[in-house]
Scaffold this motif. Structure first.
Motif, PDB file in Angstrom:
ATOM      1  N   ARG A 151      -6.892  13.869   2.998  1.00  0.00           N
ATOM      2  CA  ARG A 151      -6.140  13.733   1.906  1.00  0.00           C
ATOM      3  C   ARG A 151      -5.227  12.417   2.209  1.00  0.00           C
ATOM      4  O   ARG A 151      -4.949  12.049   3.061  1.00  0.00           O
ATOM      5  CB  ARG A 151      -4.959  14.780   1.478  1.00  0.00           C
ATOM      6  N   GLU A 152      -4.352  12.285   1.016  1.00  0.00           N
ATOM      7  CA  GLU A 152      -3.610  11.101   1.052  1.00  0.00           C
ATOM      8  C   GLU A 152      -2.217  11.512   1.436  1.00  0.00           C
ATOM      9  O   GLU A 152      -1.290  12.478   0.938  1.00  0.00           O
ATOM     10  CB  GLU A 152      -3.562  10.253  -0.254  1.00  0.00           C
ATOM     11  N   HIS A 153      -1.736  10.596   2.420  1.00  0.00           N
ATOM     12  CA  HIS A 153      -0.099  10.777   2.614  1.00  0.00           C
ATOM     13  C   HIS A 153       0.820   9.508   2.380  1.00  0.00           C
ATOM     14  O   HIS A 153       0.266   8.311   2.256  1.00  0.00           O
ATOM     15  CB  HIS A 153      -0.030  10.737   4.200  1.00  0.00           C
ATOM     16  N   THR A 175     -13.351   2.874   4.416  1.00  0.00           N
ATOM     17  CA  THR A 175     -12.188   3.105   4.196  1.00  0.00           C
ATOM     18  C   THR A 175     -11.720   2.557   5.755  1.00  0.00           C
ATOM     19  O   THR A 175     -10.801   1.726   5.525  1.00  0.00           O
ATOM     20  CB  THR A 175     -11.570   4.490   3.971  1.00  0.00           C
ATOM     21  N   SER A 206       0.015   4.634   0.075  1.00  0.00           N
ATOM     22  CA  SER A 206      -0.555   5.690   0.826  1.00  0.00           C
ATOM     23  C   SER A 206      -1.622   5.323   1.836  1.00  0.00           C
ATOM     24  O   SER A 206      -2.234   4.569   1.604  1.00  0.00           O
ATOM     25  CB  SER A 206      -0.936   6.797   0.042  1.00  0.00           C
ATOM     26  N   LEU A 207      -1.813   6.387   2.667  1.00  0.00           N
ATOM     27  CA  LEU A 207      -2.902   6.054   3.693  1.00  0.00           C
ATOM     28  C   LEU A 207      -3.395   7.561   3.796  1.00  0.00           C
ATOM     29  O   LEU A 207      -2.853   8.551   3.656  1.00  0.00           O
ATOM     30  CB  LEU A 207      -2.439   5.783   5.186  1.00  0.00           C
ATOM     31  N   PRO A 208      -5.022   7.562   3.956  1.00  0.00           N
ATOM     32  CA  PRO A 208      -5.635   8.985   4.111  1.00  0.00           C
ATOM     33  C   PRO A 208      -5.643   9.413   5.407  1.00  0.00           C
ATOM     34  O   PRO A 208      -5.499   8.657   6.516  1.00  0.00           O
ATOM     35  CB  PRO A 208      -7.033   8.548   3.708  1.00  0.00           C
ATOM     36  N   THR A 249       0.971  -1.156  -0.155  1.00  0.00           N
ATOM     37  CA  THR A 249      -0.223  -0.021   0.107  1.00  0.00           C
ATOM     38  C   THR A 249       1.077   1.176  -0.050  1.00  0.00           C
ATOM     39  O   THR A 249       1.781   1.276   0.863  1.00  0.00           O
ATOM     40  CB  THR A 249      -0.896   0.070   1.349  1.00  0.00           C
ATOM     41  N   LEU A 291     -10.162  10.745   9.119  1.00  0.00           N
ATOM     42  CA  LEU A 291      -9.988  10.454   7.631  1.00  0.00           C
ATOM     43  C   LEU A 291     -10.621  11.741   6.988  1.00  0.00           C
ATOM     44  O   LEU A 291     -10.142  12.160   5.725  1.00  0.00           O
ATOM     45  CB  LEU A 291     -10.441   9.134   7.270  1.00  0.00           C
TER      46      LEU A 291
END
Length: 265
Positions: free
Chosen positions: A108-110, A259, A102-104, A100, A205
């Motif tokens: 936004r996605e990080h 999510t 990125s994470l939310p 994976t 999130l």
């Protein structure tokens, strides 16, 4: 009623029946087969069909027949297809260790960096891009990974609440007794009569302004326990843009909850 009669009434009162659950394969009108949870609930007064991010659920009163339940499902087949489709749009993928990217977080996605280590831990890396770093032992199992994700998100959510709450406390009759984070199926927050506040963990999130609005909403219930006009005046005085945040949840809410559940559920 005399004391002896009350004692006898308790002794011979029928034992409350517990909730009974079973998972079935149900064929939809469009030919697909989906899992459906059938629940017999002693509190239920009528047949009820519901859908959320966990799937479809049919609730039956204890005396309802299976034949009646099947007829009810057939009559509401098209509705079930429509509701399931709404949630399929927001289907989220589970976290894949080492894959994976990125994470939310906070709307936004990080970027997510994976690295080996002795302990399973997710944390924010000290860089201006706010990269996230997941330390993962070679033998880390799925429960440990999910727990690390949940612990990280809860720490971030508590930090946000800790920054926002002080600015609102002066106008309240009392502060909340405590704040807990849960994974809620439909609500975003609640306030118990004793002043304990529960907030949905997936709020972290969302965009920060939406999360803060939910906090303000629940804090205002310390002034008015209902949703009267007086309550909404208190909300608007603190969050004039609350309607925009409510619309945001109408558009993004299912995705946020799905999510989080995919990663921590």
């Amino acid at each position: 009623m005399p004391s002896a009669h009350r004692t006898l009434a308790r002794l011979f009162a029928p034992t409350p029946r517990t909730v009974e659950r079973e998972t079935l394969a149900h064929e939809l009108p469009d030919g697909r087969t989906v899992e459906l949870q059938r629940v017999r609930d002693p509190r239920a007064r009528r047949l009820k069909l519901s859908v959320d991010e966990r799937g479809a659920r049919l609730t039956l009163p204890m005396r309802a027949s299976i034949a009646a339940a099947d007829r009810f499902l057939a009559e509401h087949g098209d509705w079930l297809v429509t509701q399931l489709a709404r949630y399929e749009v927001h289907e989220a993928r589970a976290l894949e260790p080492g894959v994976t990217p990125s994470l939310p977080l906070r709307g936004r996605e990080h970027i997510l960096l994976w690295q080996p280590g002795r302990f399973t831990r997710l944390e924010a890396a000290p860089d201006p891009d706010e990269t996230l770093r997941f330390t993962l032992p070679a033998r880390a199992g799925e429960p440990a990974i999910r727990r690390a994700v949940r612990d990280f998100y809860e720490a971030q959510a508590r930090a946000d609440v800790g920054r926002w709450m002080p600015r609102y406390l002066a106008g309240l009759p009392r502060p909340p007794r405590r704040v807990v984070f849960k994974m809620m199926s439909s609500q975003w927050g609640s306030l118990a009569p004793d002043g304990s506040m529960a907030l949905d963990l997936s709020l972290v999130l969302a965009r920060p302004s939406a999360f803060e609005y939910v906090l303000v909403h629940e804090l205002c219930h310390l002034i008015h326990a209902d949703h009267s006009r007086s309550f909404w005046r208190e909300v608007e005085a603190r969050t004039p843009h609350w309607r925009e945040e409510r619309d945001y949840f109408h558009q993004e809410g299912r995705k946020l909850k799905a999510t989080l559940r995919a990663m921590c559920g």
